[in-house]
Design a protein around this motif. Structure first.
Motif, PDB file in Angstrom:
ATOM      1  N   GLY A   1     -17.764  19.321  37.136  1.00  0.00           N
ATOM      2  CA  GLY A   1     -18.718  18.593  36.312  1.00  0.00           C
ATOM      3  C   GLY A   1     -19.958  19.371  36.002  1.00  0.00           C
ATOM      4  O   GLY A   1     -19.973  20.602  35.944  1.00  0.00           O
ATOM      5  N   GLU A   2     -21.055  18.647  35.786  1.00  0.00           N
ATOM      6  CA  GLU A   2     -22.342  19.230  35.465  1.00  0.00           C
ATOM      7  C   GLU A   2     -23.341  18.943  36.575  1.00  0.00           C
ATOM      8  O   GLU A   2     -23.440  17.824  37.065  1.00  0.00           O
ATOM      9  CB  GLU A   2     -22.874  18.655  34.160  1.00  0.00           C
ATOM     10  CG  GLU A   2     -22.027  18.985  32.951  1.00  0.00           C
ATOM     11  CD  GLU A   2     -22.590  18.390  31.680  1.00  0.00           C
ATOM     12  OE1 GLU A   2     -23.810  18.110  31.613  1.00  0.00           O
ATOM     13  OE2 GLU A   2     -21.812  18.210  30.746  1.00  0.00           O
ATOM     14  N   ILE A   3     -24.094  19.981  36.954  1.00  0.00           N
ATOM     15  CA  ILE A   3     -25.075  19.890  38.021  1.00  0.00           C
ATOM     16  C   ILE A   3     -26.344  20.588  37.555  1.00  0.00           C
ATOM     17  O   ILE A   3     -26.275  21.636  36.922  1.00  0.00           O
ATOM     18  CB  ILE A   3     -24.555  20.578  39.306  1.00  0.00           C
ATOM     19  CG1 ILE A   3     -23.224  19.959  39.725  1.00  0.00           C
ATOM     20  CG2 ILE A   3     -25.568  20.505  40.432  1.00  0.00           C
ATOM     21  CD1 ILE A   3     -22.351  20.885  40.519  1.00  0.00           C
TER      22      ILE A   3
ATOM     23  N   ASN B   1     -34.383  27.769  33.419  1.00  0.00           N
ATOM     24  CA  ASN B   1     -33.708  27.280  32.214  1.00  0.00           C
ATOM     25  C   ASN B   1     -32.441  28.086  31.893  1.00  0.00           C
ATOM     26  O   ASN B   1     -32.252  28.547  30.766  1.00  0.00           O
ATOM     27  CB  ASN B   1     -34.668  27.263  31.022  1.00  0.00           C
ATOM     28  CG  ASN B   1     -34.154  26.382  29.905  1.00  0.00           C
ATOM     29  OD1 ASN B   1     -33.445  25.401  30.150  1.00  0.00           O
ATOM     30  ND2 ASN B   1     -34.503  26.721  28.683  1.00  0.00           N
ATOM     31  N   VAL B   2     -31.581  28.260  32.908  1.00  0.00           N
ATOM     32  CA  VAL B   2     -30.327  28.993  32.756  1.00  0.00           C
ATOM     33  C   VAL B   2     -29.175  28.095  33.186  1.00  0.00           C
ATOM     34  O   VAL B   2     -29.242  27.464  34.238  1.00  0.00           O
ATOM     35  CB  VAL B   2     -30.327  30.287  33.605  1.00  0.00           C
ATOM     36  CG1 VAL B   2     -28.950  30.915  33.676  1.00  0.00           C
ATOM     37  CG2 VAL B   2     -31.338  31.273  33.064  1.00  0.00           C
ATOM     38  N   THR B   3     -28.127  28.050  32.349  1.00  0.00           N
ATOM     39  CA  THR B   3     -26.912  27.304  32.673  1.00  0.00           C
ATOM     40  C   THR B   3     -25.746  28.283  32.708  1.00  0.00           C
ATOM     41  O   THR B   3     -25.600  29.109  31.803  1.00  0.00           O
ATOM     42  CB  THR B   3     -26.650  26.210  31.617  1.00  0.00           C
ATOM     43  OG1 THR B   3     -27.763  25.314  31.612  1.00  0.00           O
ATOM     44  CG2 THR B   3     -25.378  25.439  31.930  1.00  0.00           C
ATOM     45  N   VAL B   4     -24.934  28.185  33.760  1.00  0.00           N
ATOM     46  CA  VAL B   4     -23.776  29.065  33.909  1.00  0.00           C
ATOM     47  C   VAL B   4     -22.544  28.247  34.263  1.00  0.00           C
ATOM     48  O   VAL B   4     -22.651  27.170  34.853  1.00  0.00           O
ATOM     49  CB  VAL B   4     -24.009  30.145  34.996  1.00  0.00           C
ATOM     50  CG1 VAL B   4     -25.077  31.127  34.577  1.00  0.00           C
ATOM     51  CG2 VAL B   4     -24.383  29.530  36.323  1.00  0.00           C
TER      52      VAL B   4
ATOM     53  N   ALA C   1     -10.560  25.826  38.202  1.00  0.00           N
ATOM     54  CA  ALA C   1     -11.463  24.852  37.587  1.00  0.00           C
ATOM     55  C   ALA C   1     -12.885  25.394  37.584  1.00  0.00           C
ATOM     56  O   ALA C   1     -13.287  26.149  38.469  1.00  0.00           O
ATOM     57  CB  ALA C   1     -11.398  23.538  38.343  1.00  0.00           C
ATOM     58  N   LYS C   2     -13.629  25.005  36.571  1.00  0.00           N
ATOM     59  CA  LYS C   2     -15.015  25.456  36.420  1.00  0.00           C
ATOM     60  C   LYS C   2     -15.956  24.261  36.404  1.00  0.00           C
ATOM     61  O   LYS C   2     -15.552  23.134  36.150  1.00  0.00           O
ATOM     62  CB  LYS C   2     -15.178  26.227  35.102  1.00  0.00           C
ATOM     63  CG  LYS C   2     -14.371  27.497  35.011  1.00  0.00           C
ATOM     64  CD  LYS C   2     -15.095  28.623  35.648  1.00  0.00           C
ATOM     65  CE  LYS C   2     -14.327  29.918  35.441  1.00  0.00           C
ATOM     66  NZ  LYS C   2     -15.040  31.065  35.927  1.00  0.00           N
ATOM     67  N   ALA C   3     -17.218  24.534  36.661  1.00  0.00           N
ATOM     68  CA  ALA C   3     -18.280  23.537  36.604  1.00  0.00           C
ATOM     69  C   ALA C   3     -19.470  24.177  35.905  1.00  0.00           C
ATOM     70  O   ALA C   3     -19.572  25.397  35.818  1.00  0.00           O
ATOM     71  CB  ALA C   3     -18.663  23.096  38.007  1.00  0.00           C
ATOM     72  N   GLN C   4     -20.369  23.343  35.420  1.00  0.00           N
ATOM     73  CA  GLN C   4     -21.566  23.828  34.749  1.00  0.00           C
ATOM     74  C   GLN C   4     -22.766  23.605  35.670  1.00  0.00           C
ATOM     75  O   GLN C   4     -23.036  22.472  36.081  1.00  0.00           O
ATOM     76  CB  GLN C   4     -21.750  23.087  33.434  1.00  0.00           C
ATOM     77  CG  GLN C   4     -22.767  23.701  32.519  1.00  0.00           C
ATOM     78  CD  GLN C   4     -22.766  22.998  31.187  1.00  0.00           C
ATOM     79  OE1 GLN C   4     -22.910  21.777  31.136  1.00  0.00           O
ATOM     80  NE2 GLN C   4     -22.615  23.747  30.122  1.00  0.00           N
ATOM     81  N   LEU C   5     -23.464  24.688  35.995  1.00  0.00           N
ATOM     82  CA  LEU C   5     -24.583  24.648  36.922  1.00  0.00           C
ATOM     83  C   LEU C   5     -25.844  25.124  36.210  1.00  0.00           C
ATOM     84  O   LEU C   5     -25.875  26.235  35.685  1.00  0.00           O
ATOM     85  CB  LEU C   5     -24.285  25.527  38.139  1.00  0.00           C
ATOM     86  CG  LEU C   5     -25.333  25.650  39.228  1.00  0.00           C
ATOM     87  CD1 LEU C   5     -25.714  24.295  39.816  1.00  0.00           C
ATOM     88  CD2 LEU C   5     -24.840  26.588  40.321  1.00  0.00           C
ATOM     89  N   THR C   6     -26.866  24.259  36.176  1.00  0.00           N
ATOM     90  CA  THR C   6     -28.125  24.587  35.509  1.00  0.00           C
ATOM     91  C   THR C   6     -29.220  24.768  36.546  1.00  0.00           C
ATOM     92  O   THR C   6     -29.398  23.941  37.436  1.00  0.00           O
ATOM     93  CB  THR C   6     -28.534  23.465  34.530  1.00  0.00           C
ATOM     94  OG1 THR C   6     -27.514  23.338  33.538  1.00  0.00           O
ATOM     95  CG2 THR C   6     -29.850  23.782  33.850  1.00  0.00           C
TER      96      THR C   6
END
Length: 95
Positions: free
Chosen positions: A88-90, A12-15, A2-7
């Protein structure tokens, strides 16, 4: 896996990151401003403010909770070396 989105708002980088990854590991790889002094015995230097998705991080351990209390950290603040991405997104930035 599973993956998540980390900003990282400071740069200003999202991975996309695998779940279970500690925030500090990714911060080092992308050059974000979350620094740490653990190796110098300065616990608490990696304080970060979570601006989105705090529920998508692992709960603070007893040790982390103690360090956060010692630094008078708010409820939106975590230690990047301890917080694990759950999904999720963080979004985070240096505290």
């Amino acid at each position: 896996m599973a993956k998540a989105q980390l900003t990282f708002e400071d740069i200003n980088v999202t991975v996309n990151v695998p779940t279970g990854t500690r925030v500090i590991e990714i911060s080092e790889k992308v050059g974000a401003g979350l620094v740490y002094g653990c190796r110098e015995g300065d616990c608490g230097t990696c304080l970060m403010k979570v601006t989105k998705g705090i529920d998508n991080l692992s709960l603070p351990s007893v040790v982390e909770a103690r360090v956060l209390k010692e630094h008078f950290a708010g409820s939106d603040t975590r230690l990047a070396c301890q917080a694990q991405v759950l999904g999720g997104e963080i979004a985070v930035k240096p505290a």
